[in-house]
Scaffold this motif. Sequence first.
Motif, mmCIF file in Angstrom:
data_model
loop_
_atom_site.group_PDB
_atom_site.id
_atom_site.type_symbol
_atom_site.label_atom_id
_atom_site.label_comp_id
_atom_site.label_asym_id
_atom_site.label_seq_id
_atom_site.Cartn_x
_atom_site.Cartn_y
_atom_site.Cartn_z
ATOM 1 N N ILE A 1 0.779 -1.140 0.076
ATOM 2 C CA ILE A 1 -0.207 -0.052 -0.120
ATOM 3 C C ILE A 1 0.792 1.211 0.002
ATOM 4 O O ILE A 1 2.083 1.213 0.308
ATOM 5 C CB ILE A 1 -0.976 0.011 1.269
ATOM 6 N N GLY A 2 0.174 2.264 -0.208
ATOM 7 C CA GLY A 2 0.974 3.760 -0.450
ATOM 8 C C GLY A 2 1.280 4.310 0.869
ATOM 9 O O GLY A 2 2.287 4.797 1.280
ATOM 10 N N LEU A 3 0.247 4.072 1.841
ATOM 11 C CA LEU A 3 0.137 4.798 3.183
ATOM 12 C C LEU A 3 1.171 4.115 4.037
ATOM 13 O O LEU A 3 1.650 2.933 3.865
ATOM 14 C CB LEU A 3 -1.315 4.670 3.674
ATOM 15 N N GLN B 1 -5.249 1.764 7.066
ATOM 16 C CA GLN B 1 -5.300 0.878 5.805
ATOM 17 C C GLN B 1 -3.939 -0.293 6.198
ATOM 18 O O GLN B 1 -4.342 -1.249 5.870
ATOM 19 C CB GLN B 1 -4.806 1.807 4.754
ATOM 20 N N ASP C 1 0.089 3.267 -6.178
ATOM 21 C CA ASP C 1 -1.234 2.701 -6.559
ATOM 22 C C ASP C 1 -1.252 2.209 -8.106
ATOM 23 O O ASP C 1 -1.549 0.896 -8.588
ATOM 24 C CB ASP C 1 -2.374 3.631 -6.394
ATOM 25 N N SER D 1 -6.858 3.485 -3.929
ATOM 26 C CA SER D 1 -8.327 4.281 -3.992
ATOM 27 C C SER D 1 -8.960 4.156 -5.509
ATOM 28 O O SER D 1 -8.184 3.693 -6.550
ATOM 29 C CB SER D 1 -7.761 5.916 -3.970
ATOM 30 N N ASN E 1 -11.045 4.834 2.296
ATOM 31 C CA ASN E 1 -10.226 5.890 2.520
ATOM 32 C C ASN E 1 -10.941 6.929 3.310
ATOM 33 O O ASN E 1 -10.503 7.454 4.181
ATOM 34 C CB ASN E 1 -9.674 6.329 1.129
ATOM 35 N N ARG F 1 -12.509 13.279 1.718
ATOM 36 C CA ARG F 1 -11.312 13.966 1.483
ATOM 37 C C ARG F 1 -11.519 15.477 1.898
ATOM 38 O O ARG F 1 -12.621 16.271 1.459
ATOM 39 C CB ARG F 1 -10.876 13.948 0.129
ATOM 40 N N ARG G 1 -2.071 19.142 -5.584
ATOM 41 C CA ARG G 1 -1.825 17.876 -6.128
ATOM 42 C C ARG G 1 -3.225 17.074 -6.173
ATOM 43 O O ARG G 1 -3.969 17.143 -5.034
ATOM 44 C CB ARG G 1 -0.954 17.034 -5.221
ATOM 45 N N PHE H 1 0.705 9.362 -4.931
ATOM 46 C CA PHE H 1 0.951 9.714 -3.347
ATOM 47 C C PHE H 1 2.562 9.477 -3.108
ATOM 48 O O PHE H 1 2.625 10.493 -2.042
ATOM 49 C CB PHE H 1 -0.061 8.504 -2.773
ATOM 50 N N ASN I 1 -7.016 14.981 1.299
ATOM 51 C CA ASN I 1 -6.893 13.365 1.659
ATOM 52 C C ASN I 1 -7.802 13.784 3.132
ATOM 53 O O ASN I 1 -7.930 14.801 3.620
ATOM 54 C CB ASN I 1 -5.672 13.088 1.936
#
Length: 338
Positions: free
Chosen positions: A38-40, A46, A78, A96, A151, A154, A175, A198, A215
């Motif tokens: 994952i990116g987080l 998550q 992602d 996402s 998620n 936002r 962004r 991200f 976010n």
Amino acid sequence: SLMIFVLAACGGDSNSSGAEGNESASGDGETKTIRAGIGLNDQHPQYKGLLKFKEIVEEKTDGAIKVETYHSGQLGDDRTMTEALQLGTQEVTIPSTAPLANFVPEFSVFDIPFLFPNEEVADEVLASDVGQGLLEKLESQNLVGLAYWENGFRDLTNSKRAVATAEDFKGLKIRTMENDLHLEAFKALGANPTPMAFTELFTAMQQGTVDGQENPYATIYLQKFYEVQDHVSNTHHIYSPFVFLMSKEFFDGLNEDQQKIVTDAAKEAGKHQIKLNREANEKYLKSLQEEGMTYTEITPEAREEMVKKVQPVIEDFKDDIGAETVDKVYKAVEEATK
Ligand code: KDG
């Protein structure tokens, strides 16, 4: 699904009767590894959800399926991780829906600004036929969508000014996720948006390449965006779902018991993740203020003005998303709102 349930209930017994001879959770003795990225970061709900998935799968398969977890974009962003799933070089990612629309355009329906009034409506729409139908569309892309995770709503942050009205977006370098509808919606609000993965975002804010981003509070706080951002507003402009994705090649290589285990685990871990996520989003707005960010509330009138400004963009994108999907989702929102 009854058939799958019966097989699972029989457990090891199905080994002797099954034609393939390997219909048990522990498989044929060969260990399989799921690399999940994952990116987080590892503080985010998550990642906690992913650890829950690992725990369930390893326990239920008696270690026949191992889950290796990677956070903070260690395996990529992602988009690149989703591509790796298509190629069969990675097994799980949880993007996402916005970047996923580059693979199945209909997912962009969730990028329609101000679509969902609250989380309960989002839950109902995602669980409805149209929500579940979108997951099925992933198969044609060599992907299996096992469950929706969350998620969340936002909210906008930036380092230039407190944003209260549509006017205040003017000229802000924002962004956005890599999604055309996001990009155009922010242009319609007068901002100057740049799509970016991200994984590049923190540095871009630090170096001033962008003034801001959007976010949920949990992400803003847990990724320490308050170190490089001064203002936060509850724009709540989009509710972003996550999709728990598995490589189709990997999923097809599992026996039926194992397919059921990973599917159920993705759903079960998702419930846990969503619960933690909602607690986090509720808790961290206060923490952001404690870290020195100014908080600006968007009035209903100001939000109405934003809705008006993005309306033409929604109309422009209806056919790109898929008019049928858009209409079905609007209908599902209406029904859930009653
Ligand atoms: O792990 C998920 C992230 O990679 C990403 O989807 C987070 O919302 C996100 C964003 O802004 O890119």
